[in-house]
Design a protein around this motif. Structure first.
Motif, PDB file in Angstrom:
ATOM      1  N   VAL A 130       0.858  -1.185   0.000  1.00  0.00           N
ATOM      2  CA  VAL A 130       0.000   0.000   0.000  1.00  0.00           C
ATOM      3  C   VAL A 130       0.890   1.230   0.000  1.00  0.00           C
ATOM      4  N   GLY A 131       0.819   1.987  -1.055  1.00  0.00           N
ATOM      5  CA  GLY A 131       1.672   3.160  -1.144  1.00  0.00           C
ATOM      6  C   GLY A 131       3.146   2.818  -1.075  1.00  0.00           C
ATOM      7  N   GLY A 132       3.526   1.653  -1.569  1.00  0.00           N
ATOM      8  CA  GLY A 132       4.916   1.220  -1.557  1.00  0.00           C
ATOM      9  C   GLY A 132       5.370   0.606  -0.249  1.00  0.00           C
ATOM     10  N   GLN A 133       4.487   0.557   0.756  1.00  0.00           N
ATOM     11  CA  GLN A 133       4.850   0.012   2.049  1.00  0.00           C
ATOM     12  C   GLN A 133       4.195  -1.349   2.277  1.00  0.00           C
ATOM     13  N   LEU A 134       4.811  -2.135   3.169  1.00  0.00           N
ATOM     14  CA  LEU A 134       4.320  -3.470   3.481  1.00  0.00           C
ATOM     15  C   LEU A 134       3.299  -3.381   4.610  1.00  0.00           C
ATOM     16  N   VAL A 135       2.104  -3.885   4.349  1.00  0.00           N
ATOM     17  CA  VAL A 135       1.009  -3.834   5.318  1.00  0.00           C
ATOM     18  C   VAL A 135       0.446  -5.236   5.507  1.00  0.00           C
ATOM     19  N   VAL A 136       0.178  -5.592   6.763  1.00  0.00           N
ATOM     20  CA  VAL A 136      -0.449  -6.874   7.085  1.00  0.00           C
ATOM     21  C   VAL A 136      -1.767  -6.609   7.797  1.00  0.00           C
ATOM     22  N   ALA A 137      -2.804  -7.371   7.458  1.00  0.00           N
ATOM     23  CA  ALA A 137      -4.099  -7.255   8.120  1.00  0.00           C
ATOM     24  C   ALA A 137      -4.695  -8.650   8.281  1.00  0.00           C
ATOM     25  N   SER A 138      -5.649  -8.762   9.185  1.00  0.00           N
ATOM     26  CA  SER A 138      -6.335 -10.041   9.375  1.00  0.00           C
ATOM     27  C   SER A 138      -7.612 -10.073   8.553  1.00  0.00           C
ATOM     28  N   SER A 187     -14.119  -8.616   6.064  1.00  0.00           N
ATOM     29  CA  SER A 187     -13.460  -7.341   6.324  1.00  0.00           C
ATOM     30  C   SER A 187     -11.977  -7.550   6.576  1.00  0.00           C
ATOM     31  N   LEU A 188     -11.197  -6.551   6.204  1.00  0.00           N
ATOM     32  CA  LEU A 188      -9.785  -6.519   6.576  1.00  0.00           C
ATOM     33  C   LEU A 188      -9.673  -5.712   7.864  1.00  0.00           C
ATOM     34  N   ARG A 189      -9.032  -6.306   8.863  1.00  0.00           N
ATOM     35  CA  ARG A 189      -9.014  -5.712  10.189  1.00  0.00           C
ATOM     36  C   ARG A 189      -7.591  -5.599  10.730  1.00  0.00           C
ATOM     37  N   ALA A 190      -7.390  -4.626  11.608  1.00  0.00           N
ATOM     38  CA  ALA A 190      -6.110  -4.401  12.300  1.00  0.00           C
ATOM     39  C   ALA A 190      -4.935  -4.312  11.335  1.00  0.00           C
ATOM     40  N   PRO A 191      -5.016  -3.454  10.303  1.00  0.00           N
ATOM     41  CA  PRO A 191      -3.872  -3.320   9.387  1.00  0.00           C
ATOM     42  C   PRO A 191      -2.698  -2.645  10.086  1.00  0.00           C
ATOM     43  N   ARG A 192      -1.497  -3.110   9.764  1.00  0.00           N
ATOM     44  CA  ARG A 192      -0.290  -2.561  10.376  1.00  0.00           C
ATOM     45  C   ARG A 192       0.826  -2.476   9.344  1.00  0.00           C
ATOM     46  N   ILE A 193       1.526  -1.355   9.364  1.00  0.00           N
ATOM     47  CA  ILE A 193       2.690  -1.197   8.504  1.00  0.00           C
ATOM     48  C   ILE A 193       3.859  -1.909   9.154  1.00  0.00           C
ATOM     49  N   LEU A 194       4.604  -2.673   8.377  1.00  0.00           N
ATOM     50  CA  LEU A 194       5.794  -3.345   8.871  1.00  0.00           C
ATOM     51  C   LEU A 194       7.037  -2.700   8.272  1.00  0.00           C
ATOM     52  N   LYS A 195       7.930  -2.276   9.153  1.00  0.00           N
ATOM     53  CA  LYS A 195       9.224  -1.731   8.737  1.00  0.00           C
ATOM     54  C   LYS A 195       9.088  -0.590   7.732  1.00  0.00           C
ATOM     55  N   GLY A 196       8.200   0.344   8.042  1.00  0.00           N
ATOM     56  CA  GLY A 196       7.924   1.424   7.105  1.00  0.00           C
ATOM     57  C   GLY A 196       9.116   2.311   6.802  1.00  0.00           C
ATOM     58  N   PRO A 246       9.166 -10.936   9.846  1.00  0.00           N
ATOM     59  CA  PRO A 246       8.123 -11.677  10.549  1.00  0.00           C
ATOM     60  C   PRO A 246       6.797 -10.930  10.459  1.00  0.00           C
ATOM     61  N   VAL A 247       5.705 -11.641  10.609  1.00  0.00           N
ATOM     62  CA  VAL A 247       4.396 -11.060  10.364  1.00  0.00           C
ATOM     63  C   VAL A 247       4.041  -9.970  11.372  1.00  0.00           C
ATOM     64  N   ASP A 248       4.721  -9.929  12.519  1.00  0.00           N
ATOM     65  CA  ASP A 248       4.453  -8.860  13.480  1.00  0.00           C
ATOM     66  C   ASP A 248       5.411  -7.690  13.331  1.00  0.00           C
TER      67      ASP A 248
END
Length: 582
Positions: free
Chosen positions: A459-467, A478-487, A519-521
């Motif tokens: 998303v916007g060139g950044q790595l994002v993980v969501a549940s 729904s996609l929930r709790a999205p988080r940017i990793l190592k932005g 890692p995913v977190d």
């Protein structure tokens, strides 16, 4: 600007930095991950601070002393005033900061007029925090914490207004905490899903009990609603204990009325979670008798292959798209059927996990369209016009040997779409609720984890993980709790894939970090050797037990692990984009 918009829209997002540090948290104040402690309290002697420390050094040593969690942070309390030692009640938040942090005097306007008091600002970069569910939540918020220090009657400076939470650097966090995956199940399959959590590492003898507590407390906040928990009604009848014959006894209650099948799933959760902290046989009891009739003791080797439904068959070599065709990664030859013969102009494609199905994004005169069908056919056209679509990604089948009934793609950078097979065989598109990502940036890539419970996105060139959270009636997702990793380190990601269920591999257009494992977190980043690679990277693929394959400006390269030198792929072709099933 993108990062500011992320912060404004997604309070839970965070970009984790590479860091390290000096502090830990005691069993009394750590997140509820570890309410069950099976050992006597540690009572090691706590040395007094060095004499004559200035206010800056007092605050700095206070943070460093936090690495010792014993006796309710006695080592840190030694740097507080006598009243502060009695009154300090740090909350359950553990803030992880970079190894490099500073202590500076606050501006004169913020200093007390009394020269026996000083305000010191603790400054650093936040890596993230440990939530009350014992999961790591990445964050890139700066740390700027005012700390009031006062000269005591004995001539020593001591803290009178300490921070509300424990501060710990990443290095010390890694030493003080142990990362363990606890396992739940995919909502519609028997795929085991790892949920990364952190428990206090010492005393080591208490690790199994702490892991059991985590498991019985249920999934982390981020995965709540995305996984199934057969242990939902379970509790401990008594303590987790070791026996003289070398077994670890887990005495459960509240599950006697559950089905035999559900009890077997509970056993899988327990055994797989505990295998990371003990080599003992696991004796699982329900109200004093064997949890599963006919088997009271378990080892990991006693469990069925729950990963089979979410792991590609080793006989499937993988595929690649090149020149509008789909070719085999194993032989390099076009695959059998219309998509290998040029009847369809293929832009991108995805093979289902068991290899039986193929989804294709086809170039058309006005844009693109999606085709879905059995492997070797040209597939059924899905009625969803678009200018662009990301490479499709498959949900795992509900059982071994079965076909998948769902795949995902992103249309025109903003519409996350899942395509389901109706009872009449038609593939029907439906929008996924991705409102937590609204107005953040274009989504240029999306990969479902092979257990179907998470998505990794670009998303916007950044790595994002969501549940992935599904409504109980299955009508919406729904996609929930999205988080940017190592932005701060990964800001030009071009492709992503899942090495396994809790680890990602990314390719970027950056020459600084062309390929990395995360890692995913988001706690940690391993950069791959960039020897032989010619930036920018274009695509990447990975799967459990498979070599990683990356496409750069010259062709395809393969490596087995971090540090390995990239070797030319045997079937390398210019402009090829590789993909494993999933």
């Amino acid at each position: 600007m993108i990062r500011r918009r992320y912060r404004a829209l997604l309070a839970t997002f965070a970009a984790a930095l590479t860091v390290a540090g000096c502090a830990a948290v005691p069993t009394e104040t750590q997140p509820k991950a570890v309410p069950q402690e099976r050992v006597a309290p540690q009572t090691q002697e706590i040395p007094e601070p060095a004499s004559g420390l200035d206010p800056l050094s007092v605050v700095r040593e206070f943070v460093r002393a936090s690495v010792q969690p014993t006796n309710d942070h006695a080592a840190s309390r030694a740097y507080l005033s006598p009243a502060g030692r009695k009154q300090w009640r740090p909350d359950q938040t553990v803030t992880v900061i970079q190894d490099e942090f500073g202590t500076v005097y606050a501006p004169d306007k913020d200093q007390p007029q009394n020269e026996t008091e000083r305000v010191v600002t603790l400054r650093g970069a936040q890596v993230g925090r440990l939530g009350q569910d014992s999961s790591f939540i990445p964050s890139d918020e700066p740390v700027s914490e005012p700390v009031r220090v006062k000269l005591q009657r004995d001539g020593q400076w001591r803290i009178v207004d300490p921070p509300d939470s424990i501060m710990i650097t990443e290095t010390d966090f890694g030493e003080a905490y142990f990362r363990v995956p606890v396992y739940f199940f995919g909502p519609d399959s028997t795929a085991l899903v790892p949920d990364l959590r952190y428990v206090v590492a010492r005393p080591q003898s208490g690790l199994p009990a702490r892991v059991v507590d985590l498991l019985l407390a249920g999934p982390s906040n981020a995965l709540t609603g995305a996984v199934r928990n057969p242990l939902d009604s379970a509790s401990l009848e008594s303590n987790v204990t070791g026996t003289n014959d070398g077994a670890l006894v887990v005495p459960l209650s509240g599950v006697a009325e559950q089905s035999q099948q559900d009890k077997k799933l509970m056993a899988a959760q327990m055994v797989r979670s505990l295998q990371h902290v003990t080599t003992s046989r696991i004796r699982l009891l329900s109200d004093g008798t064997a949890l599963v009739s006919g088997q009271s003791e378990w080892r990991p080797s006693d469990l069925p292959a729950y990963e089979a439904v979410s792991s590609p068959n080793s006989e499937l070599p993988g595929l690649m798209t090149v020149g509008g065709l789909v070719r085999s990664l194993g032989s390099g030859a076009p695959i059998d059927g219309p998509v290998g013969a040029g009847a369809v102009d293929v832009r991108s494609a995805a093979q289902s996990i068991n290899g039986q199905q193929l989804a294709i994004v086809e170039n058309t005169r006005g844009g693109v369209r999606l085709r879905v069908g059995d492997y070797g056919t040209e597939g059924q056209v899905v009625d969803y016009p678009a200018k662009n679509m990301t490479r499709p990604t498959w949900l795992p089948p509900t059982s071994n040997g079965g076909k998948s009934g769902e795949l995902w793609t992103v249309v025109d950078g903003e519409q996350v779409v899942r395509v389901q097979q109706a009872p009449n065989g038609q593939w029907i598109p439906q929008r996924v609720n991705a409102s937590e990502l609204a107005a953040v940036g274009a989504i240029t890539g999306l990969r479902l984890s092979r257990d179907g419970t998470r998505v990794a996105m670009i998303v916007g060139g950044q790595l994002v993980v969501a549940s992935v959270v599904r409504a109980p009636d299955g009508t919406s997702v729904s996609l929930r709790a999205p988080r940017i990793l190592k932005g701060d380190q990964l800001d030009s990601v071009v492709d992503v894939d899942w090495i396994n269920q809790d680890t990602l591999i990314v390719a970027s257009s950056s020459e600084r970090i062309p390929v990395a494992r995360v890692p995913v977190d988001g706690l940690g980043l391993d950069q791959f050797n960039s020897s032989n690679l010619t930036p920018p990277m274009r695509a990447i693929t990975a799967a459990p037990g498979r070599p990683i394959v990356v496409a750069d400006a010259s062709g395809l390269w393969t490596a087995n692990d971090v540090g390995a030198v990239w070797r030319p792929h045997p079937q390398t072709l210019p402009a090829a984009e590789p993909f494993y099933p999933g």
